[in-house]
Design a protein around this motif. Structure first.
Motif, PDB file in Angstrom:
ATOM      1  N   GLU A  15       0.828  -1.178  -0.010  1.00 45.13           N
ATOM      2  CA  GLU A  15      -0.008  -0.029   0.135  1.00 45.13           C
ATOM      3  C   GLU A  15       0.784   1.344  -0.097  1.00 45.13           C
ATOM      4  O   GLU A  15       0.548   2.315  -0.700  1.00 45.13           O
ATOM      5  N   HIS A  16       1.925   1.112   0.745  1.00 43.32           N
ATOM      6  CA  HIS A  16       2.814   2.463   0.783  1.00 43.32           C
ATOM      7  C   HIS A  16       3.465   2.626  -0.664  1.00 43.32           C
ATOM      8  O   HIS A  16       3.608   3.591  -1.107  1.00 43.32           O
ATOM      9  N   GLN A  17       3.691   1.481  -1.179  1.00 45.32           N
ATOM     10  CA  GLN A  17       4.614   1.574  -2.560  1.00 45.32           C
ATOM     11  C   GLN A  17       3.414   2.131  -3.646  1.00 45.32           C
ATOM     12  O   GLN A  17       3.719   2.972  -4.405  1.00 45.32           O
ATOM     13  N   ILE A  18       2.085   1.641  -3.759  1.00 46.99           N
ATOM     14  CA  ILE A  18       1.186   2.330  -4.276  1.00 46.99           C
ATOM     15  C   ILE A  18       0.992   3.882  -3.984  1.00 46.99           C
ATOM     16  O   ILE A  18       0.996   4.743  -5.057  1.00 46.99           O
TER      17      ILE A  18
ATOM     18  N   LEU B  21       1.323   6.633  -6.739  1.00 47.33           N
ATOM     19  CA  LEU B  21       0.245   7.765  -7.080  1.00 47.33           C
ATOM     20  C   LEU B  21       0.601   9.055  -6.803  1.00 47.33           C
ATOM     21  O   LEU B  21       0.412   9.992  -7.799  1.00 47.33           O
ATOM     22  N   THR B  22       1.598   9.345  -5.826  1.00 48.32           N
ATOM     23  CA  THR B  22       2.255  10.397  -5.751  1.00 48.32           C
ATOM     24  C   THR B  22       2.772  11.032  -6.905  1.00 48.32           C
ATOM     25  O   THR B  22       2.846  12.239  -7.413  1.00 48.32           O
ATOM     26  N   GLN B  23       3.655  10.129  -7.427  1.00 48.28           N
ATOM     27  CA  GLN B  23       4.594  10.635  -8.645  1.00 48.28           C
ATOM     28  C   GLN B  23       3.734  10.838  -9.687  1.00 48.28           C
ATOM     29  O   GLN B  23       3.902  11.778 -10.704  1.00 48.28           O
ATOM     30  N   LEU B  24       2.474  10.099  -9.866  1.00 44.02           N
ATOM     31  CA  LEU B  24       1.749  10.307 -10.720  1.00 44.02           C
ATOM     32  C   LEU B  24       0.603  11.470 -10.770  1.00 44.02           C
ATOM     33  O   LEU B  24      -0.257  12.079 -11.684  1.00 44.02           O
ATOM     34  N   GLY B  25       0.633  12.256  -9.609  1.00 44.88           N
ATOM     35  CA  GLY B  25       0.048  13.517  -9.385  1.00 44.88           C
ATOM     36  C   GLY B  25      -1.318  13.271  -8.721  1.00 44.88           C
ATOM     37  O   GLY B  25      -2.107  13.970  -8.564  1.00 44.88           O
ATOM     38  N   ASP B  26      -1.575  11.806  -8.380  1.00 42.46           N
ATOM     39  CA  ASP B  26      -2.819  11.434  -7.992  1.00 42.46           C
ATOM     40  C   ASP B  26      -2.922  11.538  -6.211  1.00 42.46           C
ATOM     41  O   ASP B  26      -2.745  10.411  -5.597  1.00 42.46           O
TER      42      ASP B  26
END
Length: 67
Positions: free
Chosen positions: A48-51, A55-60
């Protein structure tokens, strides 16, 4: 980690999402010791942390917060 790396490039959004989905499928199928929480030494919170990082890198940021 591959998904996060793809996301960081800014060019591989779909690829990053595909890798996250594939990782979840693979982890769900992985053989684990009966006493394992999820798949041996790799636990659901780590995934979950890796997700969230991906998602942070994707701007989500909302999606990342959910994970």
């Amino acid at each position: 980690m591959r998904a996060e790396a793809l996301a960081a490039t800014g060019y591989q959004r779909a690829g990053a999402h595909r890798l996250l989905a594939a990782a979840e499928t693979d982890l769900e199928r992985a053989d684990s010791l009966p006493e394992a929480d999820w798949t041996g030494g790799y636990r659901r919170p780590s995934y979950e942390h890796q997700i969230g990082l991906t998602l942070t890198q994707l701007g989500d940021h909302k999606g990342a917060e959910n994970h």
